[in-house]
Motif scaffolding. Structure first.
Motif, PDB file in Angstrom:
ATOM      1  N   ILE A  38     -11.301 -11.106 -14.664  1.00 21.22           N
ATOM      2  CA  ILE A  38      -9.924 -10.641 -14.910  1.00 21.22           C
ATOM      3  C   ILE A  38      -9.674 -10.482 -16.404  1.00 21.22           C
ATOM      4  O   ILE A  38      -9.143  -9.464 -16.864  1.00 21.22           O
ATOM      5  N   VAL A  39     -10.082 -11.488 -17.169  1.00 23.73           N
ATOM      6  CA  VAL A  39      -9.880 -11.470 -18.624  1.00 23.73           C
ATOM      7  C   VAL A  39     -10.628 -10.290 -19.249  1.00 23.73           C
ATOM      8  O   VAL A  39     -10.074  -9.546 -20.075  1.00 23.73           O
ATOM      9  N   GLU A  40     -11.870 -10.091 -18.830  1.00 26.98           N
ATOM     10  CA  GLU A  40     -12.681  -8.981 -19.359  1.00 26.98           C
ATOM     11  C   GLU A  40     -12.023  -7.625 -19.059  1.00 26.98           C
ATOM     12  O   GLU A  40     -11.959  -6.745 -19.918  1.00 26.98           O
ATOM     13  N   ALA A  41     -11.506  -7.480 -17.842  1.00 30.75           N
ATOM     14  CA  ALA A  41     -10.835  -6.230 -17.447  1.00 30.75           C
ATOM     15  C   ALA A  41      -9.584  -5.990 -18.298  1.00 30.75           C
ATOM     16  O   ALA A  41      -9.292  -4.859 -18.688  1.00 30.75           O
ATOM     17  N   CYS A  42      -8.864  -7.066 -18.585  1.00 33.32           N
ATOM     18  CA  CYS A  42      -7.642  -6.943 -19.408  1.00 33.32           C
ATOM     19  C   CYS A  42      -7.972  -6.601 -20.858  1.00 33.32           C
ATOM     20  O   CYS A  42      -7.222  -5.885 -21.516  1.00 33.32           O
ATOM     21  N   GLU A  43      -9.095  -7.109 -21.334  1.00 29.64           N
ATOM     22  CA  GLU A  43      -9.500  -6.817 -22.712  1.00 29.64           C
ATOM     23  C   GLU A  43     -10.040  -5.398 -22.859  1.00 29.64           C
ATOM     24  O   GLU A  43      -9.844  -4.760 -23.895  1.00 29.64           O
TER      25      GLU A  43
END
Length: 365
Positions: free
Chosen positions: A61-66
């Motif tokens: 999720i964090v990677e997708a948001c970044e």
């Protein structure tokens, strides 16, 4: 009596009304059904576990948001029957006769209602969509007179749907809070009393889809948006300032998650605010249900954490209401300058045509 010009009526024309025609630079570059697999699809199946599965899911999720500020979620825990009911009622509403929909006409400062297109006052070009907008949180501020009462069952189903999506949004914000090294509730608390707005979009078949957009390029102003879309396709995203676009592949029962401007600022720009638009087509109507999770108007907008060596992406803390006002003013100014530029170009062409020598037979005609 002339028929009401809803888009269903305008869709029967062979050519597009000029108010919907976009500048060449803004027209679609990629087809509505030319799907890409670039946007991550993340299963939330292990998000409540305390073992490695939760860590793995959170990292995705964090990677997708970044990288994008946009991703899709499956195994999210919202009952498929509820999703189907919500979709059925939304389709049923747009199938109603124009006079039934126009009972909820959004005008005169009303809080919620039906609207044809959605351009800001003063914007020269309109979006090819119809919308039903209503506010579901804070609960004490619900105005049920602005919620549709047809088809039957709307209120009960929407209440359940709103509650489930509020809970799901908070769960996703917890993940992002933890990723920033903050307590779980940090992002939700920054919203003060979270506001939830439902926007049901209907994009009818369009006679000349290459000339217009269902929804112009933009970022959402709020914290996080959850979008339920049908299988037609039309949502597009860019991460290079509009040079290239991809069409998000529809997945049955999935939610598309967008990070908005508020989420972007709270993370000090770490999480991208999803840059997106919607295109239309001449084969199928498309339906989507967007649930916008926004902070309270008086909530403070400013990074919750600034990492070592970084500067704040904002000059000063402002309220969400002020942030929103500035965003809308900027959008209007851009639209005004574009219109002015177009008019100046047309004027120059006219002057040039006047200066060019005409053939003798034209002068004497």
């Amino acid at each position: 009596m002339a028929p009401v010009k809803t888009l269903k009526y305008l869709a029967q024309e062979k050519t597009l009304e000029s108010s919907f025609i976009r500048d060449v630079s803004e027209r679609p570059k990629v087809a509505y059904n030319n799907f890409s697999n670039e946007i991550p699809i993340i299963s939330l199946a292990g998000i409540d576990d305390v073992d490695g599965l939760r860590i793995e899911t959170c990292n995705k999720i964090v990677e997708a948001c970044e990288n994008w500020g946009i991703f899709q979620i499956v195994d999210h825990g919202v009952d498929q029957k509820l999703i189907s009911e919500m979709t059925r009622l939304a389709k049923g509403f747009f199938d109603l006769p124009p006079e039934e929909k126009l009972r909820f006409d959004l005008s005169g400062g009303k809080k919620g209602g039906f609207i044809v297109s959605s351009h800001l006052q003063g914007e020269p070009v309109r979006d090819w969509r119809e919308m039903m907008i209503y506010f579901s949180y804070p609960i004490k501020q619900r105005d049920y007179s602005r919620w549709p009462n047809k088809p039957e069952g709307w209120k009960e189903v929407t209440e359940q749907y709103s509650e489930k999506l509020m809970s799901l949004s908070c769960k996703l914000l917890e993940v992002l809070s933890e990723a920033m090294g903050l307590e779980k509730e940090a992002l939700t608390k920054a919203c003060v009393d979270m506001d939830q707005k439902l926007v049901i979009n209907n994009y009818p078949k369009c006679p000349q889809p290459d000339l217009t957009l269902g929804l112009k390029r933009h970022t959402d102003p709020g914290t996080i948006t959850l979008l339920l879309q049908d299988q037609v396709g039309g949502l597009q995203a860019t991460r290079d300032n509009g040079k290239t676009w991809i069409t998000v592949k529809p997945i049955e029962g999935a939610f598309v998650v967008n990070i908005g401007d508020h989420g972007h600022y709270l993370s000090n720009g770490r999480f991208k605010n999803a840059d997106h638009q919607a295109v239309v087509n001449s084969n199928y109507s498309r339906l989507s249900i967007a649930t916008f999770q926004n902070p309270a108007p008086d909530a403070t907008v400013y990074p919750l954490k600034i990492r070592d060596g970084e500067k704040s992406v904002m000059e000063e803390p402002i309220t969400f209401a002020e942030m929103y006002r500035r965003k809308m003013s900027k959008d209007l100014e851009i639209a005004r300058m574009k219109k002015l530029g177009k008019e100046e170009k047309e004027l120059r062409n006219l002057e040039k045509a006047k200066l060019e020598p005409k053939p003798l037979n034209e002068i004497l005609a």
